[in-house]
Design a protein around this motif. Structure first.
Motif, short mmCIF file in Angstrom:
data_model
loop_
_atom_site.label_atom_id
_atom_site.label_comp_id
_atom_site.label_asym_id
_atom_site.label_seq_id
_atom_site.Cartn_x
_atom_site.Cartn_y
_atom_site.Cartn_z
N LEU A 15 0.81 -1.22 0.00
CA LEU A 15 0.00 0.00 0.00
C LEU A 15 0.84 1.26 0.00
CD1 LEU A 15 -2.84 -0.98 2.50
CD2 LEU A 15 -2.99 -0.83 0.01
N VAL A 16 2.02 1.24 0.61
CA VAL A 16 2.83 2.45 0.69
C VAL A 16 3.92 2.48 -0.38
CG1 VAL A 16 2.42 2.65 3.16
CG2 VAL A 16 4.46 1.43 2.35
N ALA A 17 3.92 1.49 -1.29
CA ALA A 17 4.96 1.45 -2.32
C ALA A 17 4.82 2.66 -3.25
CB ALA A 17 4.87 0.15 -3.11
N GLN A 18 5.96 3.17 -3.67
CA GLN A 18 6.00 4.29 -4.62
C GLN A 18 6.05 3.74 -6.05
OE1 GLN A 18 5.83 7.47 -3.76
NE2 GLN A 18 5.91 7.13 -1.56
N PRO A 19 5.60 4.50 -7.02
CA PRO A 19 5.00 5.84 -6.95
C PRO A 19 3.51 5.77 -6.69
CG PRO A 19 5.31 5.22 -9.23
CD PRO A 19 5.83 4.07 -8.42
N ALA A 20 2.94 6.91 -6.33
CA ALA A 20 1.51 7.06 -6.07
C ALA A 20 1.02 6.03 -5.06
CB ALA A 20 0.70 6.97 -7.35
N PRO A 21 1.46 6.11 -3.82
CA PRO A 21 1.03 5.11 -2.83
C PRO A 21 -0.46 5.22 -2.55
CG PRO A 21 2.22 6.89 -1.77
CD PRO A 21 2.35 7.13 -3.24
N TRP A 22 -1.06 4.08 -2.23
CA TRP A 22 -2.48 4.06 -1.89
C TRP A 22 -2.71 4.41 -0.42
CZ3 TRP A 22 -4.65 -0.99 -4.54
CH2 TRP A 22 -4.54 -0.85 -5.91
N LEU A 23 -1.66 4.43 0.36
CA LEU A 23 -1.77 4.75 1.77
C LEU A 23 -0.65 5.71 2.13
CD1 LEU A 23 -3.12 4.20 4.56
CD2 LEU A 23 -1.45 2.35 4.85
N ASP A 24 -1.03 6.86 2.68
CA ASP A 24 -0.04 7.85 3.09
C ASP A 24 0.20 7.72 4.60
OD1 ASP A 24 0.27 8.93 0.56
OD2 ASP A 24 -1.45 10.28 0.82
N VAL A 25 1.44 7.53 4.95
CA VAL A 25 1.84 7.44 6.36
C VAL A 25 2.84 8.57 6.59
CG1 VAL A 25 2.84 6.00 8.16
CG2 VAL A 25 1.50 4.94 6.33
N PRO A 26 2.42 9.65 7.26
CA PRO A 26 3.33 10.80 7.43
C PRO A 26 4.61 10.43 8.17
CG PRO A 26 1.07 11.43 7.94
CD PRO A 26 1.09 9.94 7.79
N ILE A 27 4.50 9.60 9.16
CA ILE A 27 5.71 9.23 9.93
C ILE A 27 6.70 8.52 9.02
CG2 ILE A 27 6.54 7.86 11.87
CD1 ILE A 27 3.85 8.29 13.21
N LEU A 28 6.18 7.66 8.14
CA LEU A 28 7.06 6.93 7.24
C LEU A 28 7.72 7.87 6.24
CD1 LEU A 28 8.11 4.16 6.35
CD2 LEU A 28 6.13 3.97 4.85
N GLU A 29 6.97 8.85 5.74
CA GLU A 29 7.54 9.82 4.80
C GLU A 29 8.64 10.64 5.48
OE1 GLU A 29 4.45 12.19 3.26
OE2 GLU A 29 3.48 10.55 2.14
N ASP A 30 8.40 11.05 6.73
CA ASP A 30 9.44 11.82 7.44
C ASP A 30 10.68 10.97 7.67
OD1 ASP A 30 7.68 13.91 7.49
OD2 ASP A 30 6.97 13.49 9.55
#
Length: 200
Positions: free
Chosen positions: A178-193
Motif C-alpha cells: 500500500l505504501v509502495a512508490q510511486p503514487a502510494p495508496w496509503l499515506d503514512v506521514p511518519i514513514l515519509e518523514d
C-alpha cells in the motif's frame, strides 16, 4: 558302613551344606560367591561384558577411536514427532487428498495467483495488486488457523505461533504494497518523514 560311622551320625559338613535347601537371597558359603544363584551370576556376567564392550572415553566424552559417545538415554534418530494442535485432516479420511488439505491449498492458490499477477503485469498497478493478494493469502491462512479446528498441513507449529507468523507476515506485505512508490495508496506521514530524514 565305614569304621567309626553309624546311620545316626550326621552327614559331613560339606555334604550337609550342599544338600540343605537355601533361600534365594542366601549366599553360598562354600565357594565364596556373592550372588544369590544362577540369576545373579548371569547378571554379573552381563555387567562385566557391558563394561568390557563400553568404549574408552576421554575427558570430552569422545570414544578412543574419535567417534562421539552415544547416549543411552536418548535415541540417535527421532522416530516420532507430536502432531501440532489442529494438524489433523481438514476433511474425513474418505475424502480425496486435495479435499483433506483444502486450507493449505487455498492459501497456496491465492499466493500463486498473486505471484502470477506480479510476473505477468497485465494491467496498471498489477505489482501492487499481486502483492496485496500474497499478503491477503497469508492473512487468510491465519484466519483459517484460528477458526477451523483441523487445517491439515497448514498447521506447522502451535496455533499461537502460526497465528502470529501468518498474520504478521501478511500484514507487513499488505502495508508495504500500500505504501509502495510511486503514487502510494496509503499515506503514512511518519514513514515519509523517516524516508526524508534517511535520504538527507
Amino acid at each position: 558302613m565305614g569304621a567309626g560311622t553309624s546311620p545316626a551320625d550326621p552327614a559331613p559338613a560339606g555334604r550337609a551344606a550342599a544338600d540343605e535347601p537355601r533361600e534365594p537371597g542366601e549366599r553360598d558359603r562354600r565357594d565364596g560367591s556373592t550372588g544369590p544363584g544362577p540369576v545373579a551370576d548371569a547378571k554379573d556376567a552381563k555387567d562385566a561384558k557391558g563394561a568390557d564392550d563400553a568404549p574408552d572415553t576421554g575427558k570430552d566424552g569422545a570414544a578412543a577411536d574419535g567417534r562421539p559417545r552415544r547416549s543411552r538415554r536418548f535415541p540417535r534418530f527421532t522416530r516420532d514427532t507430536a502432531r501440532p494442535e489442529g494438524g489433523g485432516r481438514a476433511a474425513s479420511g474418505d475424502a480425496p487428498a486435495p479435499a483433506r488439505q483444502w486450507p493449505l491449498l487455498t492459501v497456496l492458490c491465492a499466493a500463486g495467483l498473486g505471484l502470477l499477477v506480479v510476473v505477468l503485469d497485465p494491467f496498471d498497478q498489477a505489482f501492487r495488486v499481486g502483492t496485496i493478494l500474497i499478503g491477503g493469502a497469508l492473512i487468510a491462512g491465519a484466519v483459517l488457523r484460528w477458526v477451523v479446528p483441523s487445517v491439515g498441513m497448514l498447521a506447522v507449529r502451535s496455533r499461537f505461533t502460526d497465528l502470529v507468523t501468518y498474520g504478521l507476515m501478511g500484514t507487513l506485505i499488505v502495508l508495504l504494497a500500500l505504501v509502495a512508490q510511486p503514487a502510494p495508496w496509503l499515506d503514512v506521514p511518519i514513514l515519509e518523514d523517516a524516508v526524508r530524514f534517511t535520504i538527507r
